[in-house]
Design a protein around this motif. Structure first.
Motif, PDB file in Angstrom:
ATOM      1  N   ARG A  75       0.989  -0.977   0.140  1.00 10.48           N
ATOM      2  CA  ARG A  75       0.132  -0.164   0.000  1.00 10.48           C
ATOM      3  C   ARG A  75       1.076   1.264   0.099  1.00 10.48           C
ATOM      4  O   ARG A  75       0.510   2.061  -0.628  1.00 10.48           O
ATOM      5  CB  ARG A  75      -0.993   0.029   1.048  1.00 10.48           C
ATOM      6  CG  ARG A  75      -2.089  -0.926   1.130  1.00 10.48           C
ATOM      7  CD  ARG A  75      -2.800  -0.841   2.464  1.00 10.48           C
ATOM      8  NE  ARG A  75      -3.663   0.401   2.531  1.00 10.48           N
ATOM      9  CZ  ARG A  75      -4.171   0.490   3.584  1.00 10.48           C
ATOM     10  NH1 ARG A  75      -4.139  -0.172   4.713  1.00 10.48           N
ATOM     11  NH2 ARG A  75      -4.626   1.911   3.821  1.00 10.48           N
ATOM     12  N   GLN A  76       1.815   1.148   0.613  1.00 14.10           N
ATOM     13  CA  GLN A  76       2.997   2.277   0.707  1.00 14.10           C
ATOM     14  C   GLN A  76       3.480   2.744  -0.683  1.00 14.10           C
ATOM     15  O   GLN A  76       3.666   3.615  -0.995  1.00 14.10           O
ATOM     16  CB  GLN A  76       4.225   2.096   1.747  1.00 14.10           C
ATOM     17  CG  GLN A  76       3.758   2.803   3.148  1.00 14.10           C
ATOM     18  CD  GLN A  76       5.030   2.736   4.029  1.00 14.10           C
ATOM     19  OE1 GLN A  76       6.070   2.321   3.330  1.00 14.10           O
ATOM     20  NE2 GLN A  76       5.008   2.965   5.200  1.00 14.10           N
ATOM     21  N   ILE A  94       3.732   5.854  -5.868  1.00 11.40           N
ATOM     22  CA  ILE A  94       3.372   5.638  -7.524  1.00 11.40           C
ATOM     23  C   ILE A  94       2.265   6.627  -7.832  1.00 11.40           C
ATOM     24  O   ILE A  94       2.715   7.535  -8.461  1.00 11.40           O
ATOM     25  CB  ILE A  94       3.178   4.160  -8.002  1.00 11.40           C
ATOM     26  CG1 ILE A  94       4.336   3.140  -7.616  1.00 11.40           C
ATOM     27  CG2 ILE A  94       2.783   4.325  -9.344  1.00 11.40           C
ATOM     28  CD1 ILE A  94       4.115   1.718  -7.791  1.00 11.40           C
ATOM     29  N   ILE A  95       1.399   6.611  -6.938  1.00  9.45           N
ATOM     30  CA  ILE A  95       0.233   7.449  -7.422  1.00  9.45           C
ATOM     31  C   ILE A  95       0.712   9.074  -7.008  1.00  9.45           C
ATOM     32  O   ILE A  95       0.645   9.917  -8.081  1.00  9.45           O
ATOM     33  CB  ILE A  95      -0.810   7.476  -6.522  1.00  9.45           C
ATOM     34  CG1 ILE A  95      -1.658   6.182  -6.757  1.00  9.45           C
ATOM     35  CG2 ILE A  95      -1.885   8.631  -6.416  1.00  9.45           C
ATOM     36  CD1 ILE A  95      -2.431   6.085  -8.171  1.00  9.45           C
TER      37      ILE A  95
END
Lengths: 283, 261
Positions: free
Chosen positions: A3-4, A9-10
């Motif tokens: 999730r990190q 990336i987002i």
């Protein structure tokens, strides 16, 4: 852990998109300034064109665009603000007004050439204004009305209900309430939206093509029933219709730069008005 | 519902409501309410949220008119005049019946312009006269000493309690007979609440005050008469002392003793 990573990336992705947009706009600006600035001079903005625009200046086009803008503002601003006041303050909220709102939003997306044809049919031919500043201003006004109405209505709705209630409870009429305690607080928003519309009107070619713009008219207009040259149309002529398109390239750039500066000036003016009202009515 | 009057024989009733029904669209919010509100007294409306007490209050200055789809049945009179009669003047009604709202709502203008707003729209132009009205109203609302040196600063800079007292001054400036207060202290800290309550105590001899509150201690402290509303009906209307010591209705007793609400 995963999730990190996706968060990272987002974040990078969004930044990249933002930078690339800024980069493209920045390059366009840089290109126009780089090529336009050398050809820009006092003579260029203060003289009449000669030899179909291959020499001389663009004074008539500047005056033409300015007079079109003045006409457009004079028509679109009062109409747009009044419509917005009606929709936000007076009209009942029902199916019918929802439909009107939908229609206005749809109108904002109609291609500008359609407005041009509409203006040709209604103002130039039917009302017999001829190809004139009047017909062109009215056409541009129609084009930007939806933008002004939608943004003005939003600005009016953003004024807290408590101000209206307090004013009414003191015995003010509805119009007194709107005039003294709704409109002043929403002016900064109304002006912002209107300037967006007016900036667009300054740069449009299609609506004025059929209603006002002259190909080559090296004199200033005498009345609102005259034809005028206009910056965007002049630019279009120089770039696509001129027999010596390569030779007039610097003039194209300079014309584009003048148009940009004009719109920038408008926006700056609007920003100052906004700051003024923001300071005056803080809430 | 005939009953013995809770008022002393010489009581002058400023507001009279008869068989009032009120609707938001198809939803009925008030059921057959009849009530006489005495002049120059403090009348409190209490009851659980959604019981209709604020709706009933907003009938007296026709503020419900501003909400689309509302409808009123029945007869409401102020000083004997039917305020919902065709052709009755809402502007002069609201001049006579001031209102203070739950959320303090001073205009984002100077303190002076806030208080002078009402007199100005009603035609007072003389600067000197306005200044006198502003001072008198601010003195009356116990705010003068705190703001007299900064009348031209924006009212948004005042504290919550000061803002609410400014709103009271603004309402007083148009010279009303009746003051409607819709939970005027519910958003304030205890200290500011006490100041508002003291202020109501000072105004009680000159104005007819109707106050909506969900704070029962507050109703007990400041009001002469208390009306208990439940689910859109007026359950009991009696002198405050009687309501809080020997309520007539079981429902009232349950509410004030905290069994529900």
């Amino acid at each position: 852990m995963r999730r990190q990573y996706s968060e990272q990336i987002i974040y990078v992705l969004i930044r990249l998109v933002m930078y690339s947009i800024v980069l493209v706009i920045g390059y366009i600006l840089f290109d126009i300034i780089r090529h336009g600035l050398p050809a820009l001079s006092w003579e260029f903005v203060s003289q009449y064109p000669r030899k179909s625009g291959a020499e001389g200046g663009i004074l008539p086009a500047i005056v033409g665009t300015l007079s079109l803008l003045v006409g457009t503002i004079a028509v679109a601003l009062p109409l747009g603000i009044c419509s917005a006041i009606y929709l936000s303050e007076y009209a009942e909220q029902n199916r019918f007004t929802d439909m009107i709102r939908l229609a206005i939003i749809t109108l904002a997306g109609v291609p500008s050439i359609v407005y041009g044809l509409f203006g040709l049919g209604l103002f130039v031919l039917f009302l017999n204004f001829g190809t004139s500043i009047l017909a062109g201003s009215l056409t541009l006004a129609c084009m930007i009305l939806p933008t002004i109405i939608v943004s003005s209505e939003e600005a009016l709705r953003a004024v807290p209900r408590g101000y209206r209630d307090a004013s009414l409870a003191l015995g003010a009429t509805k119009w007194e309430t709107i005039r003294t305690n709704v409109l002043p607080y929403s002016l900064s928003g109304i002006i912002t939206g209107s300037i967006l519309g007016i900036g667009r009107a300054a740069g449009e070619t299609a609506p004025i093509l059929l209603t006002v713009a002259a190909f080559y008219l090296p004199r200033l207009p005498n009345s609102i029933f005259d034809q005028v040259m206009a910056l965007p149309y002049h630019l279009y002529i120089l770039a696509t219709q001129h027999p010596e398109a390569d030779k007039v390239l610097p003039l194209q750039y300079a014309t584009a730069l003048v148009l940009l500066l004009l719109v920038l000036g408008l926006s700056l003016g609007a920003i100052f008005i906004r700051i003024h009202f923001r300071k005056k009515y803080r809430w | 519902m005939v009953e013995t009057s809770p008022f002393p024989a010489d009581t002058e009733h400023v507001i009279t409501a008869r068989q009032v029904n009120f609707f938001y669209g198809a939803t009925q919010a008030l059921f057959d309410i009849s009530m006489d509100i005495p002049g120059r007294r403090v009348t409190a409306f209490i009851g659980p949220s959604g019981c209709g007490k604020s709706t009933f209050l907003r009938i007296f200055n026709r503020m419900n008119d501003t909400i689309a789809g509302t409808r009123l049945e029945g007869d409401v009179r102020i000083n004997g005049e039917d305020i919902y009669e065709n052709g009755s003047n809402v502007v002069s009604l609201r001049r006579k019946v001031g209102m203070v709202f739950q959320k303090s709502n001073p205009f984002p203008k100077s303190i002076f312009d806030n208080v002078a707003y009402g007199p100005r729209i009603h035609g007072t132009k003389d600067r000197q006269e306005l200044a006198e009205i502003v001072e008198k109203s601010l003195v009356r609302s116990a705010l003068w000493d705190e703001v007299k040196d900064r009348l031209d600063t924006n009212a948004i800079g005042l504290s919550g309690g000061q803002q609410q007292r400014l709103c009271i001054a603004r309402a007083l400036a148009v010279g009303p007979e009746i003051l409607l207060m819709d939970e005027p202290a519910s958003a304030l800290d205890p200290k500011s609440t006490i100041r508002i309550e003291d202020l109501i105590g000072e105004l009680r001899n000159d104005y007819t005050i109707v106050i909506v509150t969900h704070n029962m201690q507050q109703a007990a402290r400041i009001s002469d008469y208390t009306a208990f509303f439940y689910e859109g009906r007026l359950v009991e209307f009696n002198p405050t002392k009687k309501i809080f010591t020997k309520p007539r209705e079981k429902q009232t007793e349950d509410y004030i003793t905290g069994r529900f609400g």
